[in-house]
Design a protein around this motif. Structure first.
Motif, PDB file in Angstrom:
ATOM      1  N   ARG A 230     -49.313  -3.970  45.229  1.00 39.92           N
ATOM      2  CA  ARG A 230     -49.222  -4.045  46.592  1.00 39.92           C
ATOM      3  C   ARG A 230     -49.093  -2.680  47.464  1.00 39.92           C
ATOM      4  NH1 ARG A 230     -46.486 -10.098  47.946  1.00 39.92           N
ATOM      5  NH2 ARG A 230     -47.782 -11.189  46.377  1.00 39.92           N
ATOM      6  N   ASP A 231     -48.096  -1.982  46.762  1.00 36.90           N
ATOM      7  CA  ASP A 231     -47.699  -0.807  47.247  1.00 36.90           C
ATOM      8  C   ASP A 231     -49.116   0.233  47.502  1.00 36.90           C
ATOM      9  OD1 ASP A 231     -44.821  -1.291  47.567  1.00 36.90           O
ATOM     10  OD2 ASP A 231     -44.853  -1.074  45.308  1.00 36.90           O
ATOM     11  N   VAL A 232     -49.818   0.129  46.446  1.00 36.38           N
ATOM     12  CA  VAL A 232     -50.907   1.168  46.417  1.00 36.38           C
ATOM     13  C   VAL A 232     -51.913   0.540  47.427  1.00 36.38           C
ATOM     14  CG1 VAL A 232     -53.102   1.888  44.844  1.00 36.38           C
ATOM     15  CG2 VAL A 232     -50.450   1.843  44.077  1.00 36.38           C
ATOM     16  N   LEU A 233     -52.079  -0.644  47.500  1.00 37.32           N
ATOM     17  CA  LEU A 233     -53.072  -1.430  48.381  1.00 37.32           C
ATOM     18  C   LEU A 233     -52.696  -0.938  49.809  1.00 37.32           C
ATOM     19  CD1 LEU A 233     -55.417  -3.228  48.987  1.00 37.32           C
ATOM     20  CD2 LEU A 233     -53.761  -5.016  49.155  1.00 37.32           C
ATOM     21  N   ARG A 234     -51.462  -1.208  50.133  1.00 31.53           N
ATOM     22  CA  ARG A 234     -51.001  -0.598  51.571  1.00 31.53           C
ATOM     23  C   ARG A 234     -51.325   1.043  51.652  1.00 31.53           C
ATOM     24  NH1 ARG A 234     -46.496  -4.167  50.259  1.00 31.53           N
ATOM     25  NH2 ARG A 234     -45.316  -2.372  49.907  1.00 31.53           N
ATOM     26  N   HIS A 235     -50.953   1.839  50.619  1.00 36.71           N
ATOM     27  CA  HIS A 235     -51.277   3.117  50.817  1.00 36.71           C
ATOM     28  C   HIS A 235     -52.701   3.136  51.233  1.00 36.71           C
ATOM     29  CE1 HIS A 235     -51.164   7.381  50.019  1.00 36.71           C
ATOM     30  NE2 HIS A 235     -52.117   7.101  49.406  1.00 36.71           N
ATOM     31  N   LEU A 237     -55.033   1.012  52.431  1.00 35.63           N
ATOM     32  CA  LEU A 237     -55.424   0.719  53.595  1.00 35.63           C
ATOM     33  C   LEU A 237     -54.900   1.661  54.977  1.00 35.63           C
ATOM     34  CD1 LEU A 237     -54.641  -3.115  53.064  1.00 35.63           C
ATOM     35  CD2 LEU A 237     -56.680  -1.982  53.664  1.00 35.63           C
ATOM     36  N   GLN A 238     -53.948   2.386  54.519  1.00 37.78           N
ATOM     37  CA  GLN A 238     -53.409   3.238  55.688  1.00 37.78           C
ATOM     38  C   GLN A 238     -54.118   4.633  55.727  1.00 37.78           C
ATOM     39  OE1 GLN A 238     -49.463   2.963  54.490  1.00 37.78           O
ATOM     40  NE2 GLN A 238     -48.545   1.632  56.112  1.00 37.78           N
ATOM     41  N   THR A 239     -54.527   4.930  54.569  1.00 33.17           N
ATOM     42  CA  THR A 239     -54.960   6.348  54.229  1.00 33.17           C
ATOM     43  C   THR A 239     -56.520   6.603  54.292  1.00 33.17           C
ATOM     44  OG1 THR A 239     -54.706   6.580  52.018  1.00 33.17           O
ATOM     45  CG2 THR A 239     -52.862   6.987  53.397  1.00 33.17           C
ATOM     46  N   ASP A 240     -57.238   5.661  54.125  1.00 33.36           N
ATOM     47  CA  ASP A 240     -58.369   5.793  53.572  1.00 33.36           C
ATOM     48  C   ASP A 240     -59.626   5.375  54.908  1.00 33.36           C
ATOM     49  OD1 ASP A 240     -60.252   6.850  51.245  1.00 33.36           O
ATOM     50  OD2 ASP A 240     -61.523   5.020  51.673  1.00 33.36           O
ATOM     51  N   ASN A 241     -59.257   5.512  56.087  1.00 34.99           N
ATOM     52  CA  ASN A 241     -59.955   5.447  57.042  1.00 34.99           C
ATOM     53  C   ASN A 241     -60.682   3.989  57.141  1.00 34.99           C
ATOM     54  OD1 ASN A 241     -61.200   6.278  59.349  1.00 34.99           O
ATOM     55  ND2 ASN A 241     -63.149   7.102  58.649  1.00 34.99           N
ATOM     56  N   GLY A 362     -73.672  -0.081  34.122  1.00 33.54           N
ATOM     57  CA  GLY A 362     -74.269   0.813  33.381  1.00 33.54           C
ATOM     58  C   GLY A 362     -73.539   2.231  33.244  1.00 33.54           C
ATOM     59  N   GLY A 363     -72.179   2.463  33.423  1.00 33.88           N
ATOM     60  CA  GLY A 363     -71.464   3.633  33.373  1.00 33.88           C
ATOM     61  C   GLY A 363     -70.135   3.242  33.994  1.00 33.88           C
ATOM     62  N   PRO A 364     -69.403   4.473  33.432  1.00 37.54           N
ATOM     63  CA  PRO A 364     -67.925   4.330  34.265  1.00 37.54           C
ATOM     64  C   PRO A 364     -67.669   4.588  35.689  1.00 37.54           C
ATOM     65  CG  PRO A 364     -68.277   6.465  32.974  1.00 37.54           C
ATOM     66  CD  PRO A 364     -69.521   5.642  32.798  1.00 37.54           C
ATOM     67  N   ILE A 365     -66.809   3.629  36.109  1.00 36.33           N
ATOM     68  CA  ILE A 365     -66.471   3.890  37.391  1.00 36.33           C
ATOM     69  C   ILE A 365     -65.384   5.139  37.596  1.00 36.33           C
ATOM     70  CG2 ILE A 365     -65.318   2.740  39.298  1.00 36.33           C
ATOM     71  CD1 ILE A 365     -66.378  -0.074  38.161  1.00 36.33           C
ATOM     72  N   PRO A 366     -65.481   5.935  38.492  1.00 31.94           N
ATOM     73  CA  PRO A 366     -64.917   7.260  38.645  1.00 31.94           C
ATOM     74  C   PRO A 366     -63.116   6.593  38.878  1.00 31.94           C
ATOM     75  CG  PRO A 366     -66.974   7.666  39.965  1.00 31.94           C
ATOM     76  CD  PRO A 366     -66.907   5.986  39.512  1.00 31.94           C
ATOM     77  N   VAL A 367     -62.422   7.555  38.478  1.00 33.51           N
ATOM     78  CA  VAL A 367     -61.175   7.221  38.598  1.00 33.51           C
ATOM     79  C   VAL A 367     -60.573   7.949  40.212  1.00 33.51           C
ATOM     80  CG1 VAL A 367     -58.406   7.604  37.786  1.00 33.51           C
ATOM     81  CG2 VAL A 367     -60.510   7.056  36.198  1.00 33.51           C
ATOM     82  N   TYR A 368     -60.044   7.178  40.841  1.00 29.69           N
ATOM     83  CA  TYR A 368     -59.412   7.746  42.010  1.00 29.69           C
ATOM     84  C   TYR A 368     -57.847   8.129  41.915  1.00 29.69           C
ATOM     85  CZ  TYR A 368     -58.249   8.079  47.267  1.00 29.69           C
ATOM     86  OH  TYR A 368     -57.909   8.581  48.251  1.00 29.69           O
ATOM     87  N   GLU A 369     -57.661   9.362  41.950  1.00 23.67           N
ATOM     88  CA  GLU A 369     -56.238   9.939  41.986  1.00 23.67           C
ATOM     89  C   GLU A 369     -55.608   9.741  43.156  1.00 23.67           C
ATOM     90  OE1 GLU A 369     -55.370  10.859  39.021  1.00 23.67           O
ATOM     91  OE2 GLU A 369     -57.144  10.923  37.853  1.00 23.67           O
ATOM     92  N   LEU A 370     -54.279   9.061  42.855  1.00 23.24           N
ATOM     93  CA  LEU A 370     -53.551   8.886  44.357  1.00 23.24           C
ATOM     94  C   LEU A 370     -52.826  10.213  44.646  1.00 23.24           C
ATOM     95  CD1 LEU A 370     -52.094   5.488  43.439  1.00 23.24           C
ATOM     96  CD2 LEU A 370     -53.623   5.914  45.345  1.00 23.24           C
ATOM     97  N   SER A 371     -52.595  10.365  45.889  1.00 21.66           N
ATOM     98  CA  SER A 371     -51.790  11.551  46.304  1.00 21.66           C
ATOM     99  C   SER A 371     -50.360  11.437  45.989  1.00 21.66           C
ATOM    100  CB  SER A 371     -51.944  11.845  47.576  1.00 21.66           C
ATOM    101  OG  SER A 371     -51.757  10.722  48.575  1.00 21.66           O
ATOM    102  N   ALA A 372     -49.704  12.444  45.917  1.00 22.20           N
ATOM    103  CA  ALA A 372     -48.213  12.316  45.565  1.00 22.20           C
ATOM    104  C   ALA A 372     -47.457  11.467  46.435  1.00 22.20           C
ATOM    105  CB  ALA A 372     -47.618  13.788  45.688  1.00 22.20           C
ATOM    106  N   ASP A 373     -48.003  11.205  47.685  1.00 24.12           N
ATOM    107  CA  ASP A 373     -47.127  10.272  48.667  1.00 24.12           C
ATOM    108  C   ASP A 373     -47.251   9.054  48.641  1.00 24.12           C
ATOM    109  OD1 ASP A 373     -49.565  10.582  49.456  1.00 24.12           O
ATOM    110  OD2 ASP A 373     -49.204  10.667  51.583  1.00 24.12           O
ATOM    111  N   ALA A 374     -48.298   8.643  47.525  1.00 23.75           N
ATOM    112  CA  ALA A 374     -48.608   7.200  47.450  1.00 23.75           C
ATOM    113  C   ALA A 374     -47.621   6.597  46.264  1.00 23.75           C
ATOM    114  CB  ALA A 374     -49.951   6.982  46.860  1.00 23.75           C
ATOM    115  N   ALA A 375     -46.788   7.547  45.701  1.00 24.84           N
ATOM    116  CA  ALA A 375     -46.038   7.150  44.729  1.00 24.84           C
ATOM    117  C   ALA A 375     -44.652   6.196  45.284  1.00 24.84           C
ATOM    118  CB  ALA A 375     -45.193   8.207  43.848  1.00 24.84           C
ATOM    119  N   VAL A 376     -44.426   5.159  44.846  1.00 25.89           N
ATOM    120  CA  VAL A 376     -43.302   4.401  45.146  1.00 25.89           C
ATOM    121  C   VAL A 376     -42.644   3.819  44.117  1.00 25.89           C
ATOM    122  CG1 VAL A 376     -44.787   3.321  46.849  1.00 25.89           C
ATOM    123  CG2 VAL A 376     -44.912   2.315  44.957  1.00 25.89           C
TER     124      VAL A 376
END
Length: 503
Positions: A230-235, A237-241, A362-376
């Protein structure tokens, strides 16, 4: 090529032009001439390819000649859900406005008396779900002997929902000398067997590789623990335009709790799932379309066909248990040539499910690296966690969004019927009567179903204070698959690998 090259009437071309379309999609360009020539047809196409207009447009011209009779529809379109049926009805209203044709919608959630009255007056087009059609047929309220054109739409979905026996029964009641059109996203053996049995020398059309995703959708997976979803989802929603987003979850309980959580944190969110009655679902969807809310939390009731213009993001709060559902979920963005972004939150428990998705796409989905401020910290979302845990772990609580009743009387049949595999059924009944709910039964591998979730029990510090949650109200199933009124179900180009458009 344009629509004028396909042999459609001037009245129909005028309606198409007024709707703002001049060039047919690939499935339309191939299907329309064959349908007008009265050939049987097999179309392999996903939602979003324009296949609905591919059979609606030529049907309007074919039905322009002839007359209707009481209780004997001249043509029949079978849809797996009432939302899909409503979408087809909207297409007929839009493109048939210059023709004197009458249509009836035969679905659950609508008063049966009104439907019988429409049939009594005579209809040219009957759009129905198998459950309600069989119900009226057994009551002697409808005759199929005058139906000369049959469309079986979303055949693979019919198979998933256990409708194939009903379809076989319906086909056996129709005239042998008829035109039959079958559309499906895939062609599993039972659907191939159905086509061989009931279609005569059909023309086959395939416009995209089944179960592929859209190149206009940038996909990411986000590795996260279950406690921090839930924390990551809110992050995000707030930061990805994010302008408008659909958030998918596997269980109705999760949908409800997640929508409440987002509202508590100030997000403009709504929800849609199978425990809601049809008017409530329609109202919530309309709020989303109108912009009153910009986040819609949904179960797979919405995965196959919500056509809302301008959805910028799709978030998979849970990795779908069925990899096909992943394709349909993320297909709610990137429509009509627009670009979109799709994020899937992947915890350790989702490892097998995401691996199945990647094999399918048909292939791996790229991993999205969270920024440091996303840590909760684990304690920051404490007020949400009891609600989040309440949807899993204990008997009676972790009901998948595919729960369905075990037995019903004939008079209570709705849109959905028992699945082919009785092991998948979850015995429950919420008394809605008209509708069996909204998503497939839990068809994860048995070891996944039997293994308790890692966060099924409260933390030791909370164990004494947490009251035992009451079992969730049982429910029916019914998926949504409808498009926005007036919007074309636009083309979705197929591809064999994961997109890598810049974020």
């Amino acid at each position: 090529m344009n629509f004028a090259d396909l042999g459609l009437s001037d009245e129909l071309l005028k309606a198409v032009e007024q709707a703002g379309y001049t060039e047919p999609t690939p499935i339309q360009a191939q299907a329309i001439p064959s349908v007008l020539m009265m050939r049987d047809l097999i179309g392999i196409a996903q939602t979003g390819t324009g296949k609905t207009a591919g059979f609606v447009l030529p049907m309007i011209d074919i039905l322009a000649h002839g007359r209707r009779r009481a209780l004997m529809p001249r043509s029949l379109i079978l849809e797996p859900t009432r939302e899909l049926a409503a979408q087809v009805a909207e297409n007929f209203e839009k493109y048939g406005k210059n023709h004197d044709l009458k249509m009836a919608l035969l679905i659950g959630g609508v008063q049966m008396g009104d439907q019988v009255k429409a049939l009594t007056e005579g209809v040219d087009v009957l759009i129905a779900t198998p459950g309600r059609l069989m119900d009226l047929f057994e009551r002697g309220k409808i005759l199929l002997t005058g139906c000369n054109l049959l469309v079986i739409d979303e055949a693979d979905r019919m198979l998933d929902m256990g409708f194939i026996p009903d379809i076989e029964t319906i086909c056996s009641k129709l005239p042998a000398n008829r035109q039959t059109l079958l559309f499906s996203a895939t062609m599993p053996p039972p659907i191939k067997k159905l086509a061989d049995k009931f279609l005569s020398n059909p023309k086959s059309i395939e416009v995209a590789r089944p179960a592929t995703t859209n190149t206009n959708i940038v996909q990411h997976k986000v590795k996260v623990t279950s406690r921090k979803k839930r924390d990551v989802l809110r992050h995000l929603l707030q930061t990805d335009n994010v302008t408008t987003a659909i958030v998918f979850a596997n269980r109705k309980t999760t949908v409800r709790d997640l929508a409440k959580s987002l509202k508590r944190y100030g997000f403009s969110a709504g929800e849609i799932h199978g425990d809601m009655d049809q008017p409530s679902r329609n109202a919530e969807l309309q709020r989303f379309k109108d912009g009153d809310i910009n986040i819609l939390v949904a179960s797979d009731v919405a995965a196959r066909g919500l056509d809302v213009k301008g959805v910028s993001h799709v978030f998979n709060f849970d990795t779908p248990w069925h990899p096909d559902d992943y394709v349909h979920r993320i297909g709610r963005t990137g429509r009509g040539g627009a670009t979109g972004r799709a994020f899937t939150l992947v915890s350790e428990e989702d490892a097998e499910a995401i691996a199945n998705v990647e094999r399918l796409t048909g292939g791996p989905i790229p991993v999205y690296e969270l920024s440091a401020d996303a840590a909760v910290h684990d304690g920051e979302d404490r007020e949400d966690r009891p609600a989040e845990r309440s949807g899993r772990g204990r008997r009676g609580e972790a009901k998948p969004d595919g729960a369905r009743p075990s037995r019903r009387g004939k008079a209570d049949r709705g849109d959905d019927r028992r699945p082919a595999d009785p092991v998948e059924a979850v015995a429950t009944d919420d008394g809605l009567g008209e509708d069996m709910g909204d998503a497939r039964a839990d068809r994860r591998p048995r070891r996944e179903r039997d293994r308790p979730a890692r966060d099924a029990r409260p933390a030791p510090s909370q164990a004494q204070s947490q009251p035992r949650a009451e079992p969730q109200a049982p429910s029916h199933r019914d998926r949504a698959d409808s498009s926005a009124p007036g919007e074309w179900n636009g083309p979705v180009p197929g591809f064999l690998h994961v997109s890598a458009l810049p974020g």
